[in-house]
Scaffold this motif. Sequence first.
Motif, PDB file in Angstrom:
ATOM      1  N   VAL A  48      70.489  21.057  92.486  1.00  0.00           N
ATOM      2  CA  VAL A  48      70.271  21.063  91.040  1.00  0.00           C
ATOM      3  C   VAL A  48      70.814  22.320  90.372  1.00  0.00           C
ATOM      4  O   VAL A  48      71.378  22.262  89.281  1.00  0.00           O
ATOM      5  CB  VAL A  48      68.762  20.901  90.737  1.00  0.00           C
ATOM      6  N   GLY A  52      69.748  16.694  82.279  1.00  0.00           N
ATOM      7  CA  GLY A  52      69.853  16.638  83.729  1.00  0.00           C
ATOM      8  C   GLY A  52      70.764  17.690  84.319  1.00  0.00           C
ATOM      9  O   GLY A  52      71.006  17.704  85.524  1.00  0.00           O
ATOM     10  N   LYS A  88      68.951  22.786  83.034  1.00  0.00           N
ATOM     11  CA  LYS A  88      68.521  23.835  82.110  1.00  0.00           C
ATOM     12  C   LYS A  88      67.041  24.166  82.297  1.00  0.00           C
ATOM     13  O   LYS A  88      66.676  25.332  82.455  1.00  0.00           O
ATOM     14  CB  LYS A  88      68.759  23.391  80.658  1.00  0.00           C
TER      15      LYS A  88
HETATM   16  N1  ADP Z   1      60.299  18.027  90.181  1.00  0.00           N
HETATM   17  C1  ADP Z   1      61.504  17.443  90.422  1.00  0.00           C
HETATM   18  N2  ADP Z   1      61.711  16.729  91.539  1.00  0.00           N
HETATM   19  C2  ADP Z   1      62.904  16.167  91.796  1.00  0.00           C
HETATM   20  N3  ADP Z   1      63.970  16.231  90.976  1.00  0.00           N
HETATM   21  C3  ADP Z   1      63.833  16.932  89.836  1.00  0.00           C
HETATM   22  C4  ADP Z   1      62.592  17.564  89.490  1.00  0.00           C
HETATM   23  N4  ADP Z   1      62.748  18.180  88.300  1.00  0.00           N
HETATM   24  C5  ADP Z   1      64.026  17.943  87.904  1.00  0.00           C
HETATM   25  N5  ADP Z   1      64.682  17.195  88.821  1.00  0.00           N
HETATM   26  C6  ADP Z   1      66.090  16.788  88.743  1.00  0.00           C
HETATM   27  O1  ADP Z   1      66.864  17.955  88.619  1.00  0.00           O
HETATM   28  C7  ADP Z   1      67.911  17.747  87.713  1.00  0.00           C
HETATM   29  C8  ADP Z   1      67.842  18.776  86.613  1.00  0.00           C
HETATM   30  O2  ADP Z   1      66.707  18.554  85.826  1.00  0.00           O
HETATM   31  P1  ADP Z   1      66.319  19.449  84.580  1.00  0.00           P
HETATM   32  O3  ADP Z   1      66.352  20.869  84.977  1.00  0.00           O
HETATM   33  O4  ADP Z   1      65.025  18.942  84.053  1.00  0.00           O
HETATM   34  O5  ADP Z   1      67.487  19.127  83.590  1.00  0.00           O
HETATM   35  P2  ADP Z   1      67.623  19.416  82.029  1.00  0.00           P
HETATM   36  O6  ADP Z   1      66.447  20.256  81.615  1.00  0.00           O
HETATM   37  O7  ADP Z   1      68.907  20.111  81.893  1.00  0.00           O
HETATM   38  O8  ADP Z   1      67.638  18.090  81.360  1.00  0.00           O
HETATM   39  C9  ADP Z   1      67.790  16.313  87.214  1.00  0.00           C
HETATM   40  O9  ADP Z   1      68.691  15.524  87.932  1.00  0.00           O
HETATM   41  C10 ADP Z   1      66.379  15.940  87.527  1.00  0.00           C
HETATM   42  O10 ADP Z   1      66.283  14.577  87.809  1.00  0.00           O
END
Ligand code: ADP
Lengths: 257, 401
Positions: free
Chosen positions: A32, A53, A56
């Motif tokens: 990620v 996604g 951030k």
């Molecule tokens: N707790 C978690 N468990 C598994 N995957 C996660 C979790 N949190 C976020 N993700 C994944 O990590 C990626 C980045 O998420 P995120 O940081 O929330 O993105 P943004 O805030 O830029 O929209 C995404 O593909 C999301 O599905």
Amino acid sequence: MGDQEPAPGTAMAGDEIIVCRDVHKWFGQHHVLRGIDLTVRTGEVVVIFGPSGSGKSTFIRTINRLEEHQRGQIIVDGIELSDDLRNIAAIRSEIGMVFQSFNLFPHLTALQNVTLAPIKVRHWARDRAEHEAMELLTRVGIPEQAHKYPAQLSGGQQQRVALARALAMQPKIMLFDEPTSALDPEMISEVLDVMRELAQSGMTMLCVTHEMGFARAVCSRMAFFDQGQIVELGPPWQIFDAPKHERTKRFLSQILH
Amino acid sequence: MTAEGERWLPPPDMSLGRRAWLRQNLFNSWWSSVVTVALGALLLWATVRIGAWAISEARWGVVTANLRLFLVGLYPADQVWRVWLGLTGLSVLGGVAAAVYRGGAVRTLAFWLAASQVLLAGLAAVSELGLVAALALLLNVGATWAAWAAARRLPIAGRALAAAWLVYLVLALILLAGVGGPLPVVGTNVWGGLLLTFLLAVAGIILSFPIGVLLALGRRSDLPAVRVFSTAFIEVVRGVPLVTILFMAAIMLPLFLPGEIRVEHVIRATAGITLFSAAYVAENVRGGLQAIPSGQYEAAHAIGLNAVQTNLHIILPQALRSVIPANVGLFISLLKDTTLVTIGAGLLEILGIGRAVLAQPEWFGAQMEVYLFIAAVFFVLSYTLSQASYRLEAALGVGKR
Ligand SMILES: Nc1ncnc2c1ncn2[C@@H]1O[C@H](COP(=O)(O)OP(=O)(O)O)[C@@H](O)[C@H]1O
Ligand SMILES: [Mg+2]
């Protein structure tokens, strides 16, 4: 290298207060964060934007250890984030955070939401905590709502209580994760106004937002995130008027229309 | 738009006259009329039969002649004043608590404590205990009222009252058990009847609640050892009937303890009931914990609360208020399940006393009277609990927000 780190808790204006070096994070097999390098100086406002996604939220949550990073280094105010619980507690008491969905405590009044941490973590007397909390609620413009429960407040009012709650710990750094995305349009500006005032007071801020007007007017640098990397980092005039990367250009043209 | 549509109108009067109500609810079709008449006739017939039996045939002497047994078991007659004194303390503190905690739940409990003492006084007056006991019970009711009236005018802190309750619990146990001298020791093996039922239920409720909460938190712990222990405990206990646990407590506890330590039956029974109930409390609380969104944990951590503070100030207050109805239901079952200690631990709580009384030749065949009396006692206690729980739910806004 280690000798040049400032002693903990002594950051001056212009010093490096957040240092991230090659930060990586995986959720299971999912990579990620893929090598984030970012240094933030005291008093800076950095806006983070990019597609959904792109990592951030995950990134700013690693800075107060709501998420663990698995490789690289994060140093906040001279303290390196590790598994040491004392470090985590020390860092969290210096960093305030505001969430997209407010996350107020529904069983406590606005005032109690704000005074809880000063009383329980800083061990202030109730009188002092309530006095300071009322000043903060006045600063965010809702002193008259102090004794209401979150369910009795509008979204904009709830987010301003959340701001006051974060500020009550007298943090050196504030993290914002899309603070206005869950708000009705007419309430967005009341939250942005408070954030702008906070930036002018010299607070170090890391802000995930797509409010580009706010970014242009307030922030010193912008970081464009895509697929777990910082694709482009620069002052707002460069990002808006002369983006170096095709992806930045394309994303901006999408959200500015 | 008519002129009327532009004004705020009062809501229309939807109330019905008595005849209209009857017609709408009981006789709105020929079928519902038949059901109404049939059920009414059945009810009338049963009331007349039972009423006639209760007045002319029933030998209520079985209750009045053995009332002391029913209330305190084999507790020595010349020491029973200690039980009354304990009850007086409870009445006074109940009155104070009703004034200090302004929510309706405590007031409901205090009210029913007073009301059941009035009922009991009526019964005592016509029983072997006589007018003195009846008067003592009525004085307790007066004490509740006086304490309430006085405490309303005094600034009593909730914390001071909680401390008073703690002191009371310790003193009451010392008073009942005795220390020798002017307060001779009364072995717990002779505690019985309603006294024992009440003590087992109160101890079980007070002790099983915190243990259950800890088990529920343990089941979600990050530490594998804690998690496995909590889960195993909950699953094993929930898979076994209470009677079995009581038997095992009686037989197995002595095996674990050094020979010279003898655990009294009452303690064993309390431990068995507590652990049994704790497993069910834990499952209820787990449901409440699962309903808390993760944003609450994140916000709590972000402002610097540690794990214990987060649970204490943020998570549990929200999780527990949503599981109050389920837990009160559980505690009502616990109250009724205390009857199993007669079988499982050789103690004579109120149902055991009833069977002992029925074994006397002179009261042969008075089962109906005895069991009706015991049922009435349990009904009053359970009804009190459920009424208090409704008030608590209303005060805490369960289901709202
Ligand atoms: N707790 C978690 N468990 C598994 N995957 C996660 C979790 N949190 C976020 N993700 C994944 O990590 C990626 C980045 O998420 P995120 O940081 O929330 O993105 P943004 O805030 O830029 O929209 C995404 O593909 C999301 O599905
Ligand atoms: Mg996000």
